[in-house]
Design a protein around this motif. Structure first.
Motif, PDB file in Angstrom:
ATOM      1  N   LEU A 100       3.219  23.452  10.632  1.00 20.61           N
ATOM      2  CA  LEU A 100       1.903  22.814  10.523  1.00 20.61           C
ATOM      3  C   LEU A 100       0.858  23.897  10.287  1.00 20.61           C
ATOM      4  O   LEU A 100       1.065  25.054  10.653  1.00 20.61           O
ATOM      5  CB  LEU A 100       1.575  22.047  11.805  1.00 20.61           C
ATOM      6  CG  LEU A 100       2.381  20.772  12.031  1.00 20.61           C
ATOM      7  CD1 LEU A 100       1.943  20.114  13.332  1.00 20.61           C
ATOM      8  CD2 LEU A 100       2.217  19.806  10.870  1.00 20.61           C
ATOM      9  N   PHE A 101      -0.277  23.512   9.667  1.00 15.81           N
ATOM     10  CA  PHE A 101      -1.363  24.461   9.459  1.00 15.81           C
ATOM     11  C   PHE A 101      -2.159  24.554  10.761  1.00 15.81           C
ATOM     12  O   PHE A 101      -2.821  23.594  11.159  1.00 15.81           O
ATOM     13  CB  PHE A 101      -2.251  24.005   8.296  1.00 15.81           C
ATOM     14  CG  PHE A 101      -1.475  23.729   7.024  1.00 15.81           C
ATOM     15  CD1 PHE A 101      -0.537  24.652   6.560  1.00 15.81           C
ATOM     16  CD2 PHE A 101      -1.667  22.560   6.305  1.00 15.81           C
ATOM     17  CE1 PHE A 101       0.188  24.408   5.389  1.00 15.81           C
ATOM     18  CE2 PHE A 101      -0.955  22.306   5.135  1.00 15.81           C
ATOM     19  CZ  PHE A 101      -0.022  23.239   4.684  1.00 15.81           C
ATOM     20  N   PRO A 102      -2.122  25.700  11.451  1.00 12.48           N
ATOM     21  CA  PRO A 102      -2.669  25.779  12.806  1.00 12.48           C
ATOM     22  C   PRO A 102      -4.189  25.671  12.861  1.00 12.48           C
ATOM     23  O   PRO A 102      -4.740  25.312  13.891  1.00 12.48           O
ATOM     24  CB  PRO A 102      -2.212  27.154  13.306  1.00 12.48           C
ATOM     25  CG  PRO A 102      -1.962  27.944  12.078  1.00 12.48           C
ATOM     26  CD  PRO A 102      -1.507  26.968  11.036  1.00 12.48           C
ATOM     27  N   HIS A 103      -4.858  25.967  11.746  1.00 10.74           N
ATOM     28  CA  HIS A 103      -6.320  25.948  11.749  1.00 10.74           C
ATOM     29  C   HIS A 103      -6.886  24.587  11.376  1.00 10.74           C
ATOM     30  O   HIS A 103      -8.092  24.440  11.233  1.00 10.74           O
ATOM     31  CB  HIS A 103      -6.863  27.020  10.810  1.00 10.74           C
ATOM     32  CG  HIS A 103      -6.333  26.921   9.398  1.00 10.74           C
ATOM     33  ND1 HIS A 103      -4.981  26.940   9.116  1.00 10.74           N
ATOM     34  CD2 HIS A 103      -6.963  26.810   8.216  1.00 10.74           C
ATOM     35  CE1 HIS A 103      -4.818  26.844   7.795  1.00 10.74           C
ATOM     36  NE2 HIS A 103      -6.002  26.757   7.240  1.00 10.74           N
ATOM     37  N   MET A 104      -6.003  23.599  11.220  1.00 12.59           N
ATOM     38  CA  MET A 104      -6.477  22.258  10.883  1.00 12.59           C
ATOM     39  C   MET A 104      -6.027  21.262  11.950  1.00 12.59           C
ATOM     40  O   MET A 104      -4.991  21.462  12.580  1.00 12.59           O
ATOM     41  CB  MET A 104      -5.891  21.818   9.539  1.00 12.59           C
ATOM     42  CG  MET A 104      -6.329  22.704   8.395  1.00 12.59           C
ATOM     43  SD  MET A 104      -5.536  22.164   6.871  1.00 12.59           S
ATOM     44  CE  MET A 104      -6.211  23.399   5.746  1.00 12.59           C
ATOM     45  N   THR A 105      -6.791  20.203  12.118  1.00 10.65           N
ATOM     46  CA  THR A 105      -6.405  19.168  13.069  1.00 10.65           C
ATOM     47  C   THR A 105      -5.192  18.408  12.538  1.00 10.65           C
ATOM     48  O   THR A 105      -4.778  18.610  11.397  1.00 10.65           O
ATOM     49  CB  THR A 105      -7.550  18.157  13.262  1.00 10.65           C
ATOM     50  OG1 THR A 105      -7.795  17.540  11.993  1.00 10.65           O
ATOM     51  CG2 THR A 105      -8.818  18.829  13.762  1.00 10.65           C
ATOM     52  N   LEU A 149      -0.371  20.150  20.748  1.00 15.29           N
ATOM     53  CA  LEU A 149       0.635  19.089  20.624  1.00 15.29           C
ATOM     54  C   LEU A 149       1.987  19.575  21.133  1.00 15.29           C
ATOM     55  O   LEU A 149       2.303  20.764  21.049  1.00 15.29           O
ATOM     56  CB  LEU A 149       0.781  18.670  19.157  1.00 15.29           C
ATOM     57  CG  LEU A 149      -0.437  18.032  18.482  1.00 15.29           C
ATOM     58  CD1 LEU A 149      -0.168  17.822  16.996  1.00 15.29           C
ATOM     59  CD2 LEU A 149      -0.796  16.704  19.147  1.00 15.29           C
ATOM     60  N   SER A 150       2.781  18.661  21.634  1.00 11.44           N
ATOM     61  CA  SER A 150       4.157  19.006  22.010  1.00 11.44           C
ATOM     62  C   SER A 150       4.986  19.182  20.734  1.00 11.44           C
ATOM     63  O   SER A 150       4.558  18.784  19.651  1.00 11.44           O
ATOM     64  CB  SER A 150       4.753  17.885  22.852  1.00 11.44           C
ATOM     65  OG  SER A 150       5.073  16.783  22.024  1.00 11.44           O
ATOM     66  N   GLY A 151       6.169  19.771  20.882  1.00  9.10           N
ATOM     67  CA  GLY A 151       7.027  19.980  19.720  1.00  9.10           C
ATOM     68  C   GLY A 151       7.332  18.687  18.984  1.00  9.10           C
ATOM     69  O   GLY A 151       7.288  18.623  17.759  1.00  9.10           O
ATOM     70  N   GLY A 152       7.625  17.646  19.736  1.00  6.77           N
ATOM     71  CA  GLY A 152       7.963  16.364  19.122  1.00  6.77           C
ATOM     72  C   GLY A 152       6.780  15.786  18.366  1.00  6.77           C
ATOM     73  O   GLY A 152       6.935  15.231  17.276  1.00  6.77           O
ATOM     74  N   GLN A 153       5.582  15.955  18.971  1.00  7.31           N
ATOM     75  CA  GLN A 153       4.377  15.467  18.303  1.00  7.31           C
ATOM     76  C   GLN A 153       4.108  16.275  17.038  1.00  7.31           C
ATOM     77  O   GLN A 153       3.739  15.709  16.000  1.00  7.31           O
ATOM     78  CB  GLN A 153       3.185  15.543  19.257  1.00  7.31           C
ATOM     79  CG  GLN A 153       3.298  14.550  20.405  1.00  7.31           C
ATOM     80  CD  GLN A 153       2.240  14.777  21.472  1.00  7.31           C
ATOM     81  OE1 GLN A 153       1.726  15.889  21.636  1.00  7.31           O
ATOM     82  NE2 GLN A 153       1.908  13.732  22.219  1.00  7.31           N
ATOM     83  N   LYS A 154       4.321  17.595  17.123  1.00 10.84           N
ATOM     84  CA  LYS A 154       4.116  18.442  15.932  1.00 10.84           C
ATOM     85  C   LYS A 154       5.006  17.967  14.800  1.00 10.84           C
ATOM     86  O   LYS A 154       4.569  17.823  13.665  1.00 10.84           O
ATOM     87  CB  LYS A 154       4.471  19.897  16.246  1.00 10.84           C
ATOM     88  CG  LYS A 154       3.395  20.644  16.980  1.00 10.84           C
ATOM     89  CD  LYS A 154       3.813  22.096  17.164  1.00 10.84           C
ATOM     90  CE  LYS A 154       2.933  22.732  18.214  1.00 10.84           C
ATOM     91  NZ  LYS A 154       3.549  23.818  18.932  1.00 10.84           N
TER      92      LYS A 154
END
Ligand SMILES: Nc1ncnc2c1ncn2[C@@H]1O[C@H](COP(=O)(O)OP(=O)(O)OP(=O)(O)O)[C@@H](O)[C@H]1O
Ligand SMILES: [Mg+2]
Lengths: 270, 215
Positions: A100-105, A149-154
């Motif tokens: 995921l892009f860490p700097h974006m929601t 976010l948790s891993g599953g949510q990510k």
């Protein structure tokens, strides 16, 4: 009859002296769910990465929807790059490490492709993003950054991000391997729902239960070639090859791959 | 105290020149450094080679020599620069060499999965760089770049050898006037320290803000 959305013929790929794919032919039909299995190092990751050209084969032909590539020819770099972008817009990819892009929601991640690549207007992209986050059960996390976010949510956000391009095919490379076991189910459920909706998918996984439920076809690889192809039912109940039987014995019932099985006393002869 | 009052206007001017040298060179050096970093990671061999050469030369020679070549040497080739532009040119080139390596480290420090995720949604190279890689690279590079800014502030002191009347030169002339060298240099040293402490605090605040954008 429509052409299969993914068609690989004679795919070869080496990293230096290591031949990872040694002539693979595989096509994926529209609406089909193909699960790729095989021991570590057999080339599963490399093969799915060839299906969106993140990895370029040394030789062979790759067709992704309406984009056809003859690999190993050095021609027209620019035209090729553009064709690759088009091919990638038609295939979604879900990575083991989410990426995921860490700097974006969460919403920012999902609408990045629609905004930047599909050029959708903001309102339309947001509506699409919210619909997809809702589909993976995370619409309440829309303004949260991945670090919260948790891993599953990510991984579910990553699935929504892949779907936001409205791809013909979604590729999954071990989508649950980086997750704690109790988080596997939430991700697998989402994938199962996609299968129910008729999404064409290629999934690398070691989760045998899941594979059996979701797969139309199981492709077993070893040493860079396809060793066996069968329906899920046939694959698990009557594997024709000794190699597959050995593999299935090493994969325990929870689906975790036992990398180095310690021979238990009295069992060495098995 | 008399000495302080007498030299106050001179001191203020010197401070202004030091800040001017440091800030302008940092801005120019950052711009040039970013270009050098991009050249260094580009697919073109010639660009990569030129970037490597540039960094090697400007990091491998003393800043003092670079300043002297530009101010005293270039006139022989018909290029005559005033003291302040000479100093800014030398400081900018020198800073660019170091900053380009900081930027490159920031870019390479971004997980390669980020490039892959962006290309998996069909994003072209430059857009990926701008939207995905650059914001993360900045954050990784900030501590090193901040450190470089502080080092550059101190390096401006070398401009005194080409007659730029910045803080160090002011300290010398105050000392020459009344032979109170100890007080003059201590005072100027304290001023450098003050500037750099403020820069450090600013950097800390920036790092916290960049960190917040992720949570
Ligand atoms: N970029 C690379 N450079 C060099 N070697 C690589 C690269 N990618 C993969 N390999 C090697 O190619 C072989 C096959 O890798 P691949 O990741 O496709 O296997 P896999 O079937 O996905 O295995 P696993 O189940 O462990 O994920 C491995 O030996 C791996 O070390
Ligand atoms: Mg793998």
């Amino acid at each position: 009859m429509t052409k299969p959305p993914i068609e690989l013929t004679g795919i070869r790929k080496a990293f230096g002296a290591l031949e990872v794919l040694r002539g693979v032919d595989l096509s994926v039909e529209r609406g089909e769910v193909v699960v790729l299995m095989g021991p570590s190092g057999s080339g599963k990751t490399t093969l799915v990465r060839c299906m969106n050209l993140l990895e370029e084969p040394d030789s062979g032909h790759v067709r992704i929807c309406d984009c056809a590539f003859s690999c190993g020819t050095r021609s027209d770099r620019r035209g090729r790059a553009r064709l690759m972008q088009r091919a990638r817009q038609q295939t979604g990819m879900v990575f083991q490490q989410f990426n995921l892009f860490p700097h974006m929601t969460a919403l920012g991640n999902v609408i990045e492709g629609p905004r930047q690549v599909r050029n959708l207007p903001m309102a339309e992209a947001v509506a699409l993003g919210e619909r997809l986050l809702d589909r993976v059960g995370l619409v309440d996390k829309r303004d949260v950054h991945p670090s919260r976010l948790s891993g599953g949510q990510k991984q579910r956000v990553a699935i929504a991000r892949a779907l936001a391009m409205e791809p013909e095919v979604v590729l999954f490379d071990e989508p649950t391997s980086a997750l704690d076991p109790e988080l596997h189910a939430e991700v697998l459920e989402v994938i199962q729902e996609l299968a129910g909706d008729g999404m064409t998918m290629v999934i690398v996984t070691h989760e045998t239960h899941f594979a059996r439920e979701v797969a139309d076809r199981i492709v077993f690889m070893d040493g860079g070639v396809v060793v066996e192809e069968a329906t899920a039912e046939a694959f698990f109940t009557r594997p024709s090859k000794e190699r597959v039987r050995t593999f299935l014995r090493l994969v325990d019932h929870s689906g975790a791959l036992v990398d180095a099985p310690a021979p238990r006393v009295g069992e060495e002869a098995v | 105290m008399d000495m302080l009052a007498d030299s106050f206007p001179m001191l203020l001017r010197g401070l202004g020149i030091t800040l001017l040298l440091g800030v302008v060179s940092f801005v120019l050096g950052s711009g040039l450094g970013a270009l050098v970093a991009l050249a260094r990671i580009s697919a073109f061999r010639v660009l990569r080679g030129a970037a490597i050469m540039f960094v090697s030369v400007f990091r491998g020679t003393p800043l003092l020599i670079q300043i002297m070549i530009i101010y005293f040497g270039l006139p022989q080739l018909g290029v005559q620069l005033e003291p302040v532009p000479s100093a800014i040119l030398a400081l900018s080139l020198f800073a660019a060499a170091y900053l380009s390596e900081n930027f490159r480290g920031g870019i390479l420090g971004v997980d390669k999965g980020q490039w892959e995720a962006a290309s998996s949604i069909g994003m072209p190279y430059w857009r990926t760089f701008r939207r995905i890689i650059f914001p993360q690279a900045i954050r990784i590079a900030t501590p090193a770049v901040g450190g470089r800014f502080i080092a550059l502030m101190k390096d401006t002191s070398l401009a005194s050898v080409v007659t730029v009347v910045e803080l160090t030169r002011v300290a010398e002339s105050i000392g020459n006037a009344n032979f109170r060298y100890m007080e003059a240099f201590l005072m100027i040293g304290a001023l450098y320290w003050l500037i750099n402490t403020l820069l450090s605090v600013g950097q800390g605040m920036l790092e916290r803000r960049l960190g917040k954008a992720y949570a």
